[in-house]
Design a protein around this motif. Structure first.
Motif, short mmCIF file in Angstrom:
data_model
loop_
_atom_site.label_atom_id
_atom_site.label_comp_id
_atom_site.label_asym_id
_atom_site.label_seq_id
_atom_site.Cartn_x
_atom_site.Cartn_y
_atom_site.Cartn_z
N LEU A 292 92.42 -18.16 0.68
CA LEU A 292 93.33 -17.27 -0.04
C LEU A 292 94.61 -17.05 0.76
O LEU A 292 95.70 -16.96 0.18
N ASN A 293 94.51 -16.97 2.09
CA ASN A 293 95.72 -16.86 2.91
C ASN A 293 96.56 -18.12 2.83
O ASN A 293 97.80 -18.06 2.83
N ILE A 303 104.18 -25.45 -4.60
CA ILE A 303 103.50 -26.73 -4.82
C ILE A 303 102.45 -26.56 -5.92
O ILE A 303 102.32 -27.42 -6.81
N LEU A 304 101.70 -25.47 -5.88
CA LEU A 304 100.69 -25.22 -6.91
C LEU A 304 101.34 -25.09 -8.29
O LEU A 304 100.84 -25.65 -9.28
N MET A 305 102.45 -24.37 -8.38
CA MET A 305 103.12 -24.21 -9.68
C MET A 305 103.67 -25.54 -10.17
O MET A 305 103.65 -25.83 -11.37
N PHE A 336 99.58 -18.16 -9.77
CA PHE A 336 99.80 -16.79 -10.19
C PHE A 336 99.27 -15.80 -9.15
O PHE A 336 99.87 -14.74 -8.92
N TYR A 337 98.13 -16.14 -8.52
CA TYR A 337 97.61 -15.27 -7.46
C TYR A 337 98.61 -15.19 -6.31
O TYR A 337 98.88 -14.10 -5.77
N VAL A 341 100.84 -11.70 -4.73
CA VAL A 341 100.80 -11.11 -3.39
C VAL A 341 102.06 -11.42 -2.58
O VAL A 341 102.14 -11.01 -1.42
N LEU A 342 103.04 -12.09 -3.16
CA LEU A 342 104.29 -12.40 -2.46
C LEU A 342 105.46 -11.75 -3.18
O LEU A 342 105.46 -11.67 -4.42
#
Length: 498
Positions: A292-293, A303-305, A336-337, A341-342
């Motif tokens: 998760l970190n 990159i994920l998006m 989205f996660y 958190v950012l």
């Protein structure tokens, strides 16, 4: 009777041995825990997984009676709630907690500064820096001005220097005097807009919070306030001069040496540190916390998006592929996660969305790459501005993403050009100029096989079964053919006419 006494004797010896083992087991941790410590790591944004990891290990060390907890810090900041979770654990600990900004070149910005101020001992390695603690709202960049100030002396822009701020104040004074003389501010109190009021609340709450921590630990409260209001930052040497930190240490051993003998105030009262020859154990986050970190890194988030966008586009272009769609949805959820958190900018996120839509339009309504290239540029600019300063996406990551997306657009354009380069695939025009083989022939008409189909045909000259023919014309359901010429050496390597 003798047998019974033996049984009682063996039972007594067994119980005595068990008791001795138990006592030794209890005594051993007590002996080692008092002379041991732990090293924890805060590397990256202050997120819920990082807060959970630090809170758990600080409480465990406190309950075990450890001598010291050292938190190695290299962070650009993070979530306020996660930061407060860590600070509450430090304040409630009976084991002294030392924060150490390291290695050289590291920083402890924003939320990291608050955590440093809460620690019993605060240390930095040479060539490190701290500060820039202005609150940043989720979903947008911070406002540049303190809404309670009448002039821009207090500017929250990190890049503004004191000289520039003073110049801004001097520039405004002539304008105020040149206009009609305003009534005194006390008679006309400034009315804050809703956004300014919320901004003011956030800044004042952060100021009060960090001043409380500074007063608790005896550190410089005035500079801490300037770090919140003006986003002030300092180097390690300057931080030591200002009383922001207690120690500058080159490594962990140097830190232990300088901490030894210090008296600090823990939750249960005063405690004198005895860090000479203390045994340190490094404790890492759990696997889930590490994952998760890792996801909560700005570079990983974009990159994920990007993978999510690519997977969904491929699935829409080729329905039923399943794998690209599943990967795209999973990356979208993780992305989205990360954005949750950012701190991010809605403008950048909107630009990324517009760019992705333009790329999808290029895939479905080809414009020879014009819309796709424009979408690529918009998407790249969105990647650059989506996170505020301190969380910027690496330029190499942006370049790699754009290169991959550009290659994807190139494949689409190649497929489009290829689909338009051949002739018709169905109807009479599709069979014109195709070659076939004579199946049956009688005089000037007969049957031929063209593209696996048997057609009625006629020709000006007699043909024989097995002769190769070329279709000249289509007359209803009858093909007009002529004998195909044998291809020479050059003709064999030349592309056939479609």
């Amino acid at each position: 009777m003798t047998r019974q006494m033996r049984l009682w004797g063996f039972s007594g010896l067994f119980l005595l041995a068990a008791a001795m083992l138990g006592l030794s087991a209890l005594a051993q941790p007590a002996e080692t825990s008092g002379r041991s410590g732990v090293i924890l790591t805060l590397n990256g944004a202050v997120t819920p997984p990082a807060a959970q990891y630090l809170e758990r290990e600080i409480m465990a060390a406190s309950n075990a009676g450890r001598e010291i907890v050292i938190i190695e810090i290299d962070t650009p900041g993070g979530l306020m709630d996660s930061m407060k979770t860590i600070i509450k654990a430090i304040l409630a600990s009976d084991t002294p907690v030392a924060t150490y900004v390291s290695p050289q070149g590291a920083r402890s910005a924003s939320a990291g500064l608050y955590i440093m101020y809460s620690a019993h001992v605060s240390a930095m390695a040479p060539a490190t820096n701290t500060g820039a603690a202005t609150p940043v709202e989720l979903g947008g960049a911070p406002s540049r001005d303190d809404p309670l100030e009448e002039n821009p002396l207090d500017n929250t822009d990190e890049t503004t220097s004191p000289d520039e701020s003073e110049g801004g104040a001097d520039a405004e004074e002539p304008e105020e005097t040149s206009e009609a003389a305003p009534e005194p501010a006390s008679e006309n109190p400034r009315t804050l807009s809703n956004d300014d009021a919320l901004r003011s609340k956030a800044i004042n709450d952060a100021v009060a919070y960090i001043r409380a921590l500074a007063e608790e630990r005896g550190r410089n409260a005035d500079w801490a306030e300037s770090a919140v209001r003006d986003a002030a930052s300092v180097t390690a040497n300057r931080a030591l001069e200002l009383g922001v930190v207690d120690i500058i240490a080159t490594d962990i051993d140097d830190l232990l040496t300088q901490m030894n003998g210090r008296t600090v105030q823990v939750a249960s009262g005063e405690k004198t540190l005895n860090t000479e020859d203390v045994r340190l154990e490094r404790i890492e986050p759990s696997l889930i916390e590490r994952i998760l970190n890792f996801v909560a890194d700005p570079n990983v988030a974009v990159i994920l998006m990007s993978l999510a966008t690519t997977g969904i586009i491929i699935e829409m272009w080729n329905p039923g592929s399943i794998f690209p769609g599943v990967v795209g949805v999973l990356c979208l959820i993780l992305g989205f996660y990360a954005f949750q958190v950012l701190p991010f900018n809605w403008l950048g996120l909107a630009l990324m969305g517009v760019g992705a839509v333009m790329i999808i339009i290029e895939a479905y309504t080809p414009t020879l790459g014009l819309v796709g290239l424009a979408g690529l540029a918009v998407f790249g600019f969105g990647l650059f501005v989506v996170f505020p300063e301190g969380f910027r996406v690496s330029g190499s990551v942006i370049g790699t993403i754009l290169a991959i997306a550009g290659a994807f657009l190139g494949l689409i354009l190649f497929a489009i050009v290829g689909s338009r380069s051949h002739g018709p695939l169905i109807g009479s025009e599709a069979i014109r100029k195709r070659e076939g083989v004579v199946d049956e022939w009688d005089g000037k008409d007969g049957w031929v096989i063209v593209e696996g189909e048997r057609w009625r045909a006629r020709a000006d000259k007699p043909l024989a079964p097995g002769d190769k023919v070329r279709v000249i014309e289509v007359d209803g359901l009858v093909l007009v053919v002529k004998q195909a010429k044998a291809a020479g050496l050059l003709g064999a390597i030349q592309p056939k006419e479609a």
